[in-house]
Design a protein around this motif. Structure first.
Motif, PDB file in Angstrom:
ATOM      1  N   LEU A  36       0.828  -1.205   0.000  1.00 23.84           N
ATOM      2  CA  LEU A  36       0.000   0.000   0.000  1.00 23.84           C
ATOM      3  C   LEU A  36       0.866   1.261   0.000  1.00 23.84           C
ATOM      4  O   LEU A  36       0.574   2.230  -0.714  1.00 23.84           O
ATOM      5  N   HIS A  37       1.945   1.241   0.781  1.00 20.61           N
ATOM      6  CA  HIS A  37       2.877   2.381   0.787  1.00 20.61           C
ATOM      7  C   HIS A  37       3.499   2.573  -0.597  1.00 20.61           C
ATOM      8  O   HIS A  37       3.614   3.711  -1.077  1.00 20.61           O
ATOM      9  N   ARG A  38       3.907   1.474  -1.234  1.00 19.75           N
ATOM     10  CA  ARG A  38       4.553   1.570  -2.548  1.00 19.75           C
ATOM     11  C   ARG A  38       3.593   2.116  -3.589  1.00 19.75           C
ATOM     12  O   ARG A  38       3.963   2.990  -4.393  1.00 19.75           O
ATOM     13  N   ALA A  39       2.371   1.627  -3.577  1.00 23.40           N
ATOM     14  CA  ALA A  39       1.378   2.109  -4.542  1.00 23.40           C
ATOM     15  C   ALA A  39       1.121   3.604  -4.347  1.00 23.40           C
ATOM     16  O   ALA A  39       1.019   4.368  -5.322  1.00 23.40           O
ATOM     17  N   LYS A  40       1.026   4.024  -3.087  1.00 30.13           N
ATOM     18  CA  LYS A  40       0.799   5.442  -2.788  1.00 30.13           C
ATOM     19  C   LYS A  40       1.981   6.294  -3.258  1.00 30.13           C
ATOM     20  O   LYS A  40       1.800   7.353  -3.881  1.00 30.13           O
ATOM     21  N   THR A  41       3.196   5.826  -2.988  1.00 23.27           N
ATOM     22  CA  THR A  41       4.400   6.562  -3.401  1.00 23.27           C
ATOM     23  C   THR A  41       4.484   6.666  -4.922  1.00 23.27           C
ATOM     24  O   THR A  41       4.786   7.741  -5.474  1.00 23.27           O
ATOM     25  N   LEU A  42       4.207   5.563  -5.609  1.00 19.87           N
ATOM     26  CA  LEU A  42       4.258   5.583  -7.081  1.00 19.87           C
ATOM     27  C   LEU A  42       3.225   6.558  -7.646  1.00 19.87           C
ATOM     28  O   LEU A  42       3.508   7.281  -8.619  1.00 19.87           O
ATOM     29  N   HIS A  43       2.052   6.571  -7.063  1.00 25.13           N
ATOM     30  CA  HIS A  43       1.019   7.510  -7.524  1.00 25.13           C
ATOM     31  C   HIS A  43       1.497   8.954  -7.356  1.00 25.13           C
ATOM     32  O   HIS A  43       1.323   9.784  -8.266  1.00 25.13           O
ATOM     33  N   GLU A  44       2.100   9.242  -6.205  1.00 28.65           N
ATOM     34  CA  GLU A  44       2.581  10.602  -5.941  1.00 28.65           C
ATOM     35  C   GLU A  44       3.708  10.996  -6.890  1.00 28.65           C
ATOM     36  O   GLU A  44       3.891  12.175  -7.188  1.00 28.65           O
ATOM     37  N   GLU A  45       4.459  10.006  -7.374  1.00 24.18           N
ATOM     38  CA  GLU A  45       5.574  10.276  -8.300  1.00 24.18           C
ATOM     39  C   GLU A  45       5.124  10.336  -9.760  1.00 24.18           C
ATOM     40  O   GLU A  45       5.952  10.541 -10.650  1.00 24.18           O
ATOM     41  N   GLY A  46       3.826  10.135  -9.986  1.00 20.64           N
ATOM     42  CA  GLY A  46       3.298  10.207 -11.347  1.00 20.64           C
ATOM     43  C   GLY A  46       3.492   8.937 -12.149  1.00 20.64           C
ATOM     44  O   GLY A  46       3.405   8.953 -13.394  1.00 20.64           O
ATOM     45  N   TYR A  47       3.748   7.838 -11.486  1.00 17.78           N
ATOM     46  CA  TYR A  47       3.941   6.546 -12.148  1.00 17.78           C
ATOM     47  C   TYR A  47       2.672   6.138 -12.886  1.00 17.78           C
ATOM     48  O   TYR A  47       1.559   6.312 -12.384  1.00 17.78           O
ATOM     49  N   MET A  48       2.831   5.589 -14.095  1.00 14.81           N
ATOM     50  CA  MET A  48       1.684   5.139 -14.891  1.00 14.81           C
ATOM     51  C   MET A  48       1.454   3.647 -14.653  1.00 14.81           C
ATOM     52  O   MET A  48       2.217   2.803 -15.126  1.00 14.81           O
ATOM     53  N   PHE A  49       0.442   3.334 -13.861  1.00 16.06           N
ATOM     54  CA  PHE A  49       0.112   1.933 -13.576  1.00 16.06           C
ATOM     55  C   PHE A  49      -0.466   1.252 -14.811  1.00 16.06           C
ATOM     56  O   PHE A  49      -1.244   1.861 -15.558  1.00 16.06           O
ATOM     57  N   ARG A  50      -0.113  -0.007 -15.002  1.00 14.40           N
ATOM     58  CA  ARG A  50      -0.790  -0.792 -16.042  1.00 14.40           C
ATOM     59  C   ARG A  50      -2.235  -1.048 -15.650  1.00 14.40           C
ATOM     60  O   ARG A  50      -3.139  -1.027 -16.490  1.00 14.40           O
ATOM     61  N   THR A  51      -2.445  -1.324 -14.368  1.00 17.60           N
ATOM     62  CA  THR A  51      -3.808  -1.436 -13.832  1.00 17.60           C
ATOM     63  C   THR A  51      -4.008  -0.253 -12.902  1.00 17.60           C
ATOM     64  O   THR A  51      -3.493  -0.219 -11.782  1.00 17.60           O
ATOM     65  N   HIS A  52      -4.744   0.742 -13.392  1.00 16.99           N
ATOM     66  CA  HIS A  52      -4.904   1.982 -12.639  1.00 16.99           C
ATOM     67  C   HIS A  52      -5.689   1.732 -11.349  1.00 16.99           C
ATOM     68  O   HIS A  52      -6.756   1.109 -11.376  1.00 16.99           O
ATOM     69  N   PRO A  53      -5.173   2.215 -10.214  1.00 18.03           N
ATOM     70  CA  PRO A  53      -5.822   1.982  -8.915  1.00 18.03           C
ATOM     71  C   PRO A  53      -6.980   2.946  -8.660  1.00 18.03           C
ATOM     72  O   PRO A  53      -6.946   3.764  -7.731  1.00 18.03           O
ATOM     73  N   HIS A  54      -8.034   2.846  -9.467  1.00 13.45           N
ATOM     74  CA  HIS A  54      -9.152   3.786  -9.352  1.00 13.45           C
ATOM     75  C   HIS A  54      -9.740   3.818  -7.939  1.00 13.45           C
ATOM     76  O   HIS A  54     -10.099   4.883  -7.438  1.00 13.45           O
ATOM     77  N   HIS A  55      -9.842   2.657  -7.310  1.00 16.29           N
ATOM     78  CA  HIS A  55     -10.447   2.594  -5.979  1.00 16.29           C
ATOM     79  C   HIS A  55      -9.570   3.248  -4.909  1.00 16.29           C
ATOM     80  O   HIS A  55     -10.049   3.507  -3.797  1.00 16.29           O
ATOM     81  N   PHE A  56      -8.309   3.509  -5.231  1.00 14.58           N
ATOM     82  CA  PHE A  56      -7.374   4.061  -4.244  1.00 14.58           C
ATOM     83  C   PHE A  56      -7.211   5.577  -4.349  1.00 14.58           C
ATOM     84  O   PHE A  56      -6.595   6.171  -3.465  1.00 14.58           O
ATOM     85  N   TYR A  57      -7.705   6.194  -5.412  1.00 12.52           N
ATOM     86  CA  TYR A  57      -7.379   7.599  -5.651  1.00 12.52           C
ATOM     87  C   TYR A  57      -7.739   8.510  -4.479  1.00 12.52           C
ATOM     88  O   TYR A  57      -6.956   9.373  -4.077  1.00 12.52           O
ATOM     89  N   SER A  58      -8.924   8.342  -3.918  1.00 13.75           N
ATOM     90  CA  SER A  58      -9.311   9.203  -2.791  1.00 13.75           C
ATOM     91  C   SER A  58      -8.464   8.900  -1.556  1.00 13.75           C
ATOM     92  O   SER A  58      -8.186   9.792  -0.750  1.00 13.75           O
TER      93      SER A  58
END
Length: 433
Positions: A249-271
């Motif tokens: 969960l920490h890694r996914a959050k950090t990648l999102h903050e860094e602008g990483y482009m997920f192959r499977t976008h974490p739509h449920h996590f954005y909020s």
């Protein structure tokens, strides 16, 4: 105050492995069970990652919540009815609060809350007071009824006796989860004589008390709780799985903050990532949703996220060694951190100290953090005595907090031949020393 429809024309029952039967006679309880917010609890495990240690621990917060309701129903319908200090007009309030007390838990509850700085009790109250099916059902009892239920769960309700039934050192919540978790994990530690405890419970103005003749049953309950925490809830393998879950969960959050482009976008996590969690988004989260992303992220480009998800999904957990946060051990940890970096292993994700702590019983200590309402014994002369003053066993453990520290790491990485032999040797020497 009454609910439209009052009692059901025919009692409903749920077969239950712990209480044999869970009885529902009140239409409001039946209607609450049928709401989508309560049904969501079927998709939230009671014990989070414990199923990776004890394979039977697949039970949900749905059946735990029913169990807490049943214990409260038995107390107020069979033990308290007609007794001094008990106001039977509070009956439905107690039953509803018992049923709904865990309504706001998220997937993998406590690990999830820790990463995203959430509090399940806040969400429980938000569901009860918000634009939900649960709120609509409760409001049929009166405009102020949802607020009363929320206050009981928040421990701010004016009748402290009602609060103590659901939240105290000997409450229906603890009694059910000890028995239920012991049953589903297949251990005997959590078993105690609940029937005896229920028979000797008595209402008093501010809390439930126990007849002196039931002291030994309460001692057994407290020791069962102690054993369950150290043998089941704080099991080091379960904690390893929680460490990996938290790091995903920490890694996914950090990648999102860094602008990483997920192959499977974490739509449920954005909020969650932005810290602006709306209730409607939160209610869409359950463990099936989280595990879907973990499955998908096994193929992500990011090596760390990919590896952690594969570990969790396929139960390739971290190893651990005992750790004590002394000056000497902290120096070793700093040295290990440097060696992990030298070996190309990110210590932020692969070198983790995890601590567990529990206080099995305590009594009121003015001014101290975490003050607890003690368990009182009702003596034959009507006097109330705090439990540890009568019980040598409880006195021996009162106020004694036990803490355990473990250092978690991926043993397979250290066996990787790409790691320089000298670096690997130093790491192993420190870990084994």
């Amino acid at each position: 105050m009454s609910y439209p429809g009052g009692q059901l024309s025919e009692e409903k029952v749920f077969k239950d492995p712990v209480h044999r039967y869970i009885h529902v006679r009140d239409k409001i309880i039946w209607d609450l069970i049928g709401t989508k917010e309560f049904q969501r609890l079927r998709r939230i495990k009671q014990l989070g990652t414990t199923y990776l240690t004890f394979h039977g621990a697949e039970h949900s917060r749905f059946n735990h919540s029913l169990g807490v309701y049943e214990i409260i129903r038995r107390i107020i319908d069979d033990v308290f009815v007609g007794r001094e200090h008990w106001d039977h007009s509070e009956r439905l309030l107690c039953l509803c609060a018992a049923l709904l007390h865990d309504l706001g838990h998220g997937p993998f509850s406590h690990s999830f809350e820790k990463v995203f700085h959430l509090d399940h009790e806040d969400f429980t109250q938000a569901i009860i007071l918000g634009d939900t099916e649960v709120h609509a059902v409760l409001k049929r009892m009166g405009d102020d009824f949802p607020q009363k239920v929320a206050e009981v769960i928040a421990k701010t309700y004016q009748n402290k006796l009602v609060v103590s039934l659901i939240s105290s050192q000997i409450d229906a919540d603890r009694m059910d989860y000890l028995l239920r978790d012991a049953y589903y994990t297949g251990v005997s530690y959590g078993n105690f004589d609940m029937e005896r405890i229920l028979r000797v419970m008595r209402p008093r103005e501010d809390q439930v008390v126990i007849k002196r003749s039931g002291m030994h049953a309460v001692e057994d309950y407290i020791m069962s709780r102690y054993q369950m925490y150290w043998q089941v809830y704080f099991h080091p393998v379960t904690r390893s799985a929680e460490v990996i879950l938290t790091k995903i969960l920490h890694r996914a959050k950090t990648l999102h903050e860094e602008g990483y482009m997920f192959r499977t976008h974490p739509h449920h996590f954005y909020s969650l990532f932005t810290g602006q969690v709306m209730l409607r988004d939160y209610l869409k989260l359950d463990e099936a949703v989280i595990l879907y992303y973990f499955q998908q992220w096994q193929d992500e480009k990011d090596e760390i996220l990919r590896d952690l998800c594969r570990r969790f999904v396929h139960r390739r957990l971290f190893k651990y060694v005992e750790f004590s946060p002394t000056n000497e051990q902290m120096k070793k940890l700093m040295e290990l951190t440097a060696l992990f970096k030298k070996a190309g292993i990110d210590p932020d994700y692969y070198l983790v100290v995890d601590s567990s702590s529990d206080l099995p019983y305590d009594f009121y200590r003015p001014g101290e953090e975490g003050e607890r309402l003690p368990i009182y014994l009702l003596m034959p002369n009507g006097e109330l005595r705090e439990l540890s003053r009568e019980s040598v066993l409880v006195d021996a453990i009162s106020g004694k907090r036990r803490t355990d520290h473990k250092l978690y790491f991926p043993d397979d990485f250290l066996q990787d031949f790409s790691t320089k032999r000298t670096t690997k040797k130093k790491i192993l020497e420190i870990l084994e020393g």
